[in-house]
Design a protein around this motif. Structure first.
Motif, PDB file in Angstrom:
ATOM      1  N   LEU A 155      -1.905   9.661 -18.285  1.00 42.23           N
ATOM      2  CA  LEU A 155      -1.195   9.143 -17.109  1.00 42.23           C
ATOM      3  C   LEU A 155      -2.163   8.767 -15.997  1.00 42.23           C
ATOM      4  O   LEU A 155      -2.040   7.696 -15.392  1.00 42.23           O
ATOM      5  N   LEU A 156      -3.102   9.652 -15.710  1.00 43.61           N
ATOM      6  CA  LEU A 156      -4.045   9.387 -14.623  1.00 43.61           C
ATOM      7  C   LEU A 156      -5.113   8.367 -15.000  1.00 43.61           C
ATOM      8  O   LEU A 156      -5.566   7.595 -14.158  1.00 43.61           O
ATOM      9  N   GLY A 157      -5.515   8.360 -16.270  1.00 43.00           N
ATOM     10  CA  GLY A 157      -6.579   7.450 -16.695  1.00 43.00           C
ATOM     11  C   GLY A 157      -6.099   6.055 -17.031  1.00 43.00           C
ATOM     12  O   GLY A 157      -6.679   5.062 -16.599  1.00 43.00           O
ATOM     13  N   LEU A 158      -5.025   5.975 -17.803  1.00 40.94           N
ATOM     14  CA  LEU A 158      -4.549   4.662 -18.245  1.00 40.94           C
ATOM     15  C   LEU A 158      -3.342   4.158 -17.449  1.00 40.94           C
ATOM     16  O   LEU A 158      -3.093   2.964 -17.407  1.00 40.94           O
ATOM     17  N   ALA A 171       0.834  -1.204   0.000  1.00 40.90           N
ATOM     18  CA  ALA A 171       0.000   0.000   0.000  1.00 40.90           C
ATOM     19  C   ALA A 171       0.873   1.261   0.000  1.00 40.90           C
ATOM     20  O   ALA A 171       0.553   2.238  -0.686  1.00 40.90           O
ATOM     21  N   GLY A 172       1.968   1.250   0.766  1.00 40.98           N
ATOM     22  CA  GLY A 172       2.868   2.405   0.784  1.00 40.98           C
ATOM     23  C   GLY A 172       3.495   2.662  -0.576  1.00 40.98           C
ATOM     24  O   GLY A 172       3.555   3.809  -1.038  1.00 40.98           O
ATOM     25  N   GLY A 173       3.957   1.600  -1.221  1.00 36.86           N
ATOM     26  CA  GLY A 173       4.529   1.754  -2.559  1.00 36.86           C
ATOM     27  C   GLY A 173       3.508   2.255  -3.555  1.00 36.86           C
ATOM     28  O   GLY A 173       3.808   3.116  -4.401  1.00 36.86           O
ATOM     29  N   PHE A 174       2.299   1.741  -3.457  1.00 37.12           N
ATOM     30  CA  PHE A 174       1.226   2.186  -4.344  1.00 37.12           C
ATOM     31  C   PHE A 174       0.937   3.671  -4.142  1.00 37.12           C
ATOM     32  O   PHE A 174       0.820   4.435  -5.102  1.00 37.12           O
ATOM     33  N   LEU A 175       0.856   4.098  -2.880  1.00 41.01           N
ATOM     34  CA  LEU A 175       0.557   5.503  -2.600  1.00 41.01           C
ATOM     35  C   LEU A 175       1.686   6.426  -3.045  1.00 41.01           C
ATOM     36  O   LEU A 175       1.415   7.524  -3.540  1.00 41.01           O
ATOM     37  N   VAL A 176       2.925   5.993  -2.875  1.00 44.28           N
ATOM     38  CA  VAL A 176       4.051   6.820  -3.314  1.00 44.28           C
ATOM     39  C   VAL A 176       3.972   7.057  -4.819  1.00 44.28           C
ATOM     40  O   VAL A 176       4.129   8.188  -5.291  1.00 44.28           O
ATOM     41  N   ILE A 177       3.713   6.010  -5.577  1.00 50.37           N
ATOM     42  CA  ILE A 177       3.621   6.166  -7.032  1.00 50.37           C
ATOM     43  C   ILE A 177       2.378   6.957  -7.412  1.00 50.37           C
ATOM     44  O   ILE A 177       2.417   7.829  -8.287  1.00 50.37           O
ATOM     45  N   LEU A 178       1.272   6.687  -6.731  1.00 49.57           N
ATOM     46  CA  LEU A 178       0.024   7.386  -7.028  1.00 49.57           C
ATOM     47  C   LEU A 178       0.144   8.878  -6.735  1.00 49.57           C
ATOM     48  O   LEU A 178      -0.324   9.712  -7.521  1.00 49.57           O
ATOM     49  N   LEU A 215      -0.896  -0.074 -12.660  1.00 53.01           N
ATOM     50  CA  LEU A 215      -0.314   0.041 -11.326  1.00 53.01           C
ATOM     51  C   LEU A 215      -1.154  -0.713 -10.296  1.00 53.01           C
ATOM     52  O   LEU A 215      -0.624  -1.462  -9.465  1.00 53.01           O
ATOM     53  N   VAL A 216      -2.466  -0.554 -10.353  1.00 57.86           N
ATOM     54  CA  VAL A 216      -3.363  -1.250  -9.429  1.00 57.86           C
ATOM     55  C   VAL A 216      -3.265  -2.756  -9.633  1.00 57.86           C
ATOM     56  O   VAL A 216      -3.151  -3.529  -8.669  1.00 57.86           O
ATOM     57  N   ILE A 217      -3.291  -3.192 -10.882  1.00 61.51           N
ATOM     58  CA  ILE A 217      -3.210  -4.628 -11.173  1.00 61.51           C
ATOM     59  C   ILE A 217      -1.861  -5.189 -10.741  1.00 61.51           C
ATOM     60  O   ILE A 217      -1.781  -6.265 -10.144  1.00 61.51           O
TER      61      ILE A 217
END
Length: 128
Positions: free
Chosen positions: A94-97, A60-67, A102-104
């Motif tokens: 970038l935000l849409g595609l 979750a931390g890695g996901f949030l950093v990239i997000l 990243l989520v997957i």
């Protein structure tokens, strides 16, 4: 000419002897510890829970950093907002595609790692 009938070969089952005999002695398996809800069993379960929580926090931390990094990148380089691909602005792409892979990717990473943690725990429990 003789009246001999062809012989049909007999089926023979070949099995290997049991070479890995169960160890006897004063062993106290983990499964028994957990079934009796002893302190050792609780320690093993708490260890599994800690490892799963640590994994969830790291992913979750890695996901949030990239997000969070994507909007920061767009704020640092405002010239990117003027660039388009097939009339679609780069920030939208970038935000849409860019978010869906990243989520997957994070989901696949988490599921594989969580399964590995559970498999290790199961091996420990099955290891009499």
């Amino acid at each position: 000419m003789t009246d001999e009938q062809p012989t049909v070969p007999r089926r023979v089952r070949v099995t290997a002897p049991r070479t890995a005999a169960r160890a006897t002695g004063a062993s106290f398996p983990v499964a028994r510890e957990m079934a009796e809800q002893s302190e050792v069993g609780q320690l093993f379960v708490a260890s599994l829970i800690r490892s799963q929580l640590r994994l969830a926090l790291v992913v979750a931390g890695g996901f949030l950093v990239i997000l969070i990094g994507i909007p920061v990148l767009l704020a640092v380089f405002p010239d990117i907002t003027g660039v388009t691909i097939l009339t679609v602005p780069i920030p939208w792409l970038l935000l849409g595609l860019g978010i869906y892979p990243l989520v997957i990717g994070c989901a696949v990473l988490y599921v594989r790692s969580a399964s590995r943690n559970e498999r290790r725990f199961q091996d420990l429990v099955d290891d009499d």
